[in-house]
Write an enzyme that holds these catalytic residues in place. Structure first.
Site, PDB file in Angstrom:
ATOM      1  N   ARG A  16     -21.848  -0.579  -0.502  1.00 46.84           N
ATOM      2  CA  ARG A  16     -22.800  -0.031   0.465  1.00 46.84           C
ATOM      3  C   ARG A  16     -22.110   0.331   1.769  1.00 46.84           C
ATOM      4  NH1 ARG A  16     -23.723  -1.848   5.480  1.00 46.84           N
ATOM      5  NH2 ARG A  16     -23.325  -3.900   4.570  1.00 46.84           N
ATOM      6  N   ASP A  17     -21.261  -0.557   2.258  1.00 45.90           N
ATOM      7  CA  ASP A  17     -20.586  -0.306   3.532  1.00 45.90           C
ATOM      8  C   ASP A  17     -19.499   0.750   3.364  1.00 45.90           C
ATOM      9  OD1 ASP A  17     -20.457  -0.704   6.247  1.00 45.90           O
ATOM     10  OD2 ASP A  17     -19.034  -2.352   6.126  1.00 45.90           O
ATOM     11  N   CYS A 243     -18.729   1.091   9.948  1.00 42.51           N
ATOM     12  CA  CYS A 243     -20.096   1.143  10.468  1.00 42.51           C
ATOM     13  C   CYS A 243     -20.348   2.453  11.205  1.00 42.51           C
ATOM     14  CB  CYS A 243     -20.355  -0.035  11.404  1.00 42.51           C
ATOM     15  SG  CYS A 243     -22.036  -0.051  12.068  1.00 42.51           S
TER      16      CYS A 243
END
Length: 289
Positions: A16-17, A243
């Site tokens: 996911r990241d 992020c």
């Protein structure tokens, strides 16, 4: 050197990241194929997707479709989904396949607003509501203390502030707290010091490290976290991602392969399925191009 299996170290693989800030949309079936392959490796948990606004993170708009395509037979690996608000948590807890919900709470008030569009105080209330949902639906809430080693915004940060927020989570019966080096600026000394502040105070809490790092400092950061007492490590194969809510240029995740290499060097082994791991590495190379 004796080679021991790592019974107490948790390695969390985070596609996911790796995917969430990728420049091109990754087709849903490609995500499904990749995560299904990762499920065969032997990771403790797969951080597979997020129940967040598709406007905020377009790459994760197909999380439910991905989940429906996953094969959880013949694996002991658990699934974790990130949520940023109660609405997302309400959706996530409806799926029996998900064991963990992850919520990002920032030590930096500036980043809390930037990441979840809420204040720290509002986010504490959100955690209460999500924890209630988790307890009712047999889920475990993981809280990520983002900007856990300092921040680039000039917001106050020290060991007392870190203890304050950790204590707030402990009071809410959060049993897993992961410190995030959100923009990859923490030094090894800062990483080690943070865990040495927290772990003696809360020996019954599982503390994790979600580190963003470059090829030059991955091993040093990893070693600092482990020497500080951390037993839970987030990684992404080849260190892809980061992020997108923190800055324009993604720093990169901790490379899961480096984590494996580090523990092998100190005589410990995750005892993973090497064939499945090699196939996962191959698929990652096809996705992240």
């Amino acid at each position: 050197m004796k080679n021991d299996t790592l019974n107490n170290i948790q390695l969390i693989e985070c596609p996911r990241d790796a995917m969430q800030g990728w420049h091109d949309f990754i087709p849903t079936q490609q995500k499904i194929n990749y995560i299904n392959q990762l499920l065969q490796v032997g990771f403790h948990t797969i951080d597979f997707g997020s129940f967040v606004s598709p406007k905020a993170i377009p790459q994760m708009a197909d999380t439910v479709d991905v989940l429906k395509g996953l094969n959880l037979h013949n694996t002991n690996t658990k699934l974790l989904a990130i949520v940023a608000n109660v609405r997302g948590a309400e959706s996530a807890v409806m799926f029996d396949e998900i064991t963990y919900l992850g919520f990002p709470f920032s030590v930096s008030p500036t980043f809390q607003l930037r990441n979840t569009n809420s204040t720290q105080e509002e986010s504490l209330h959100t955690i209460d509501a999500i924890q209630e949902l988790c307890l009712k639906n047999n889920k475990t809430l993981v809280v990520y203390l983002s900007m856990g080693f300092g921040n680039p915004y000039g917001d106050a940060y020290n060991g007392e502030i870190l203890l304050q927020w950790a204590d707030a989570m402990v009071q809410k019966n959060i049993g897993i707290i992961s410190l995030a080096d959100t923009v990859g600026v923490a030094t090894p000394n800062q990483i080690k010091a943070a865990f040495e502040v927290l772990i003696p105070e809360y020996p019954n809490i599982i503390f994790g490290a979600h580190l963003h790092a470059s090829a030059q400092n991955r091993m040093a950061k990893l070693s600092a976290a482990y020497e500080g007492g951390c037993i839970r490590f987030d990684g992404a194969i080849r260190g892809y991602g980061g992020c997108p809510m923190a800055q324009d240029e993604l720093v990169g995740n901790m490379d899961s392969l480096v984590i494996m290499e580090y523990f092998q060097q100190i005589g410990k082994d995750f005892n993973f399925n090497q064939s499945a791991l090699e196939k996962s590495i191959q698929l990652a190379a096809e996705i992240f191009v």
